[in-house]
Design a protein around this motif. Structure first.
Motif, short mmCIF file in Angstrom:
data_model
loop_
_atom_site.label_atom_id
_atom_site.label_comp_id
_atom_site.label_asym_id
_atom_site.label_seq_id
_atom_site.Cartn_x
_atom_site.Cartn_y
_atom_site.Cartn_z
N PRO A 1 47.06 99.52 100.31
CA PRO A 1 46.96 100.36 99.10
C PRO A 1 47.00 99.50 97.84
N LEU A 2 46.08 99.76 96.91
CA LEU A 2 46.01 98.97 95.68
C LEU A 2 45.96 99.93 94.49
N PRO A 3 46.83 99.73 93.51
CA PRO A 3 46.82 100.64 92.36
C PRO A 3 45.50 100.59 91.59
N GLY A 4 45.27 101.61 90.78
CA GLY A 4 44.08 101.58 89.92
C GLY A 4 42.82 102.03 90.61
N GLY A 5 42.94 102.90 91.61
CA GLY A 5 41.76 103.33 92.35
C GLY A 5 41.12 104.59 91.80
N PHE A 6 40.11 105.07 92.52
CA PHE A 6 39.39 106.27 92.12
C PHE A 6 40.32 107.48 92.10
N SER A 7 40.06 108.35 91.15
CA SER A 7 40.75 109.63 91.13
C SER A 7 40.03 110.57 92.09
N THR B 1 25.07 93.42 94.31
CA THR B 1 25.34 94.05 93.01
C THR B 1 26.73 94.67 93.02
N VAL B 2 27.54 94.35 92.01
CA VAL B 2 28.94 94.77 92.04
C VAL B 2 29.31 95.60 90.81
N PHE B 3 29.83 96.79 91.06
CA PHE B 3 30.46 97.60 90.01
C PHE B 3 31.96 97.57 90.26
N THR B 4 32.66 96.70 89.55
CA THR B 4 34.11 96.64 89.73
C THR B 4 34.74 97.88 89.08
N MET B 5 36.02 98.04 89.26
CA MET B 5 36.70 99.16 88.62
C MET B 5 36.61 99.04 87.09
N THR B 6 36.50 97.82 86.61
CA THR B 6 36.34 97.63 85.16
C THR B 6 35.03 98.25 84.67
N GLU B 7 33.95 98.04 85.41
CA GLU B 7 32.66 98.66 85.04
C GLU B 7 32.77 100.19 85.08
N VAL B 8 33.46 100.69 86.11
CA VAL B 8 33.63 102.14 86.20
C VAL B 8 34.41 102.65 84.98
N ASP B 9 35.41 101.91 84.57
CA ASP B 9 36.18 102.31 83.38
C ASP B 9 35.30 102.29 82.13
N VAL C 1 22.20 95.78 98.48
CA VAL C 1 23.62 96.14 98.66
C VAL C 1 24.29 96.27 97.29
N ALA C 2 25.02 97.37 97.10
CA ALA C 2 25.87 97.50 95.91
C ALA C 2 27.27 97.86 96.37
N LEU C 3 28.25 97.37 95.60
CA LEU C 3 29.65 97.71 95.86
C LEU C 3 30.19 98.45 94.64
N VAL C 4 31.09 99.39 94.88
CA VAL C 4 31.70 100.10 93.75
C VAL C 4 33.17 100.37 94.03
N GLY C 5 33.97 100.26 92.94
CA GLY C 5 35.41 100.50 93.06
C GLY C 5 36.22 99.25 93.32
N VAL C 6 35.52 98.10 93.30
CA VAL C 6 36.11 96.82 93.67
C VAL C 6 37.20 96.40 92.67
N ARG C 7 38.36 96.01 93.20
CA ARG C 7 39.43 95.51 92.33
C ARG C 7 40.28 94.42 92.96
N ASP C 8 39.88 93.90 94.11
CA ASP C 8 40.61 92.76 94.69
C ASP C 8 39.66 91.90 95.51
N LEU C 9 39.32 90.74 94.97
CA LEU C 9 38.46 89.80 95.69
C LEU C 9 39.19 88.47 95.82
#
Ligand code: ARG
Ligand code: MN
Ligand code: MN
Ligand code: MN
Length: 302
Positions: free
Chosen positions: A244-250, A194-202, A172-180
């Motif tokens: 809705p949470l700010p800082g999401g995918f474009s 496995t976690v790719f938070t929004m910070t990793e994406v940035d 399992v992988a997660l991506v785009g995560v910004r609120d846990l």
């Protein structure tokens, strides 16, 4: 490809009403036309799974709200998903809030187990959905569905559709995560997802993130399921979601990710959830969801 569209119009796994209208909103946004224009055949799972309105139901245990009706609806969904895989179709599940993933992942787990296939899930979401009745701050089951599929949570849901672990958290992988939530993080570390938070994406950029995700799955599994919670998007693009949470995918980031997943060669099912037309502006969140579905299923600019 033969795509089987399966709807579950259920909104009581969340706090805010209206995601039960998600399937109609995505149809209105042209889902079927998009898929048939790509050359796919689009079957319907008919008749639809009927779900009572929240007003007619008992909430029950406040730590696992609406457990009973959710378990019932998810069992029906699991059957349909398993049948779709058995029929050689691509299950495309439309929610509903994210609690419906309990049904989807149970059906996939059953179908792949009997075939001895290794499978994994990419959870595209602002959230982890890895709470248990002990860790949840809300009692909402949509915040627990991924944990349940990995074997953590209320036994009635963990053992739904068979007493076996539906999904191996190592796949399992997660991506785009910004609120846990604080204890949710502990659960996730213990499970080893496995976690790719929004910070990793940035840090990596979306192209490298997508490359690493595809490498992760192609090296471990034969089949990939993608679960898209529309709240992963920036609310400027997709305002019609319960949380809705700010800082999401474009717009561009999510389409590139979807294209790369489509090219992986292992994508075998998908799910679009948390589209809430009541909170939306001119159905734009449903239209975004339909564009994502199109890219996952082969649509390209050129
Ligand atoms: N972590 C929060 C909770 O457990 C929010 C979950 C949001 N989940 C979702 N599928 N939108 O209540
Ligand atoms: Mn979410
Ligand atoms: Mn929170
Ligand atoms: Mn979610």
């Amino acid at each position: 490809m033969n795509i089987r569209v399966i709807e579950l119009p259920l909104d009581f796994g969340a706090n805010r009403r209206g995601s039960d209208m998600g399937p109609s909103a995505m149809r209105l946004a042209g889902l079927k036309q998009v898929l048939t224009e790509l050359g796919h055949t689009c079957e319907e799972s008919f008749p639809g799974i009927s779900v009572p309105a929240q007003e007619f139901l008992e909430e029950g245990d406040p730590q696992v709200r609406f457990l009973k009706p959710i378990a019932e609806a998810c069992t029906a969904l699991a059957e349909r998903v398993e049948q779709a895989v058995d029929a050689g179709a691509f299950p495309l599940v439309l929610g509903g809030d994210h609690s419906i993933a309990i049904g989807t992942l149970s059906g996939l787990g059953a179908a792949y187990r009997k075939r001895n296939l290794r499978w994994g899930t990419l959870w595209i979401d602002a959230h982890g959905d890895f709470n248990t009745p002990e860790s949840t701050p809300s009692g909402n089951i949509h915040g627990m569905s991924l944990a349940i599929a990995c074997g953590y949570g209320h036994p009635d849901l963990v053992n739904l559709y068979g007493k076996f672990r539906k999904l191996d958290p190592a796949n399992v992988a997660l991506v785009g995560v910004r609120d846990l939530d604080p204890l949710e993080k502990v659960n996730m570390r213990e499970a080893g997802v496995t976690v790719f938070t929004m910070t990793e994406v940035d840090r990596l950029g979306i192209a490298e993130t997508a490359r690493q995700l595809v490498a992760f799955f192609t090296s471990r599994v034969d089949r990939l399921h993608v679960s898209v919670d529309m709240d992963v998007m920036d609310p400027m693009i997709a305002p019609g979601v319960g949380i809705p949470l700010p800082g999401g995918f474009s717009y561009r980031e999510v389409l590139l990710l979807a294209e790369e997943l489509a090219s992986s060669g292992i994508l075998a099912s998908a799910e679009l959830v948390e589209v809430n037309p009541v909170l939306d502006v001119r159905n734009q969140t449903a239209r975004m969801a339909v564009e994502i579905a199109g890219r996952l299923l082969g649509s390209r600019v050129y």
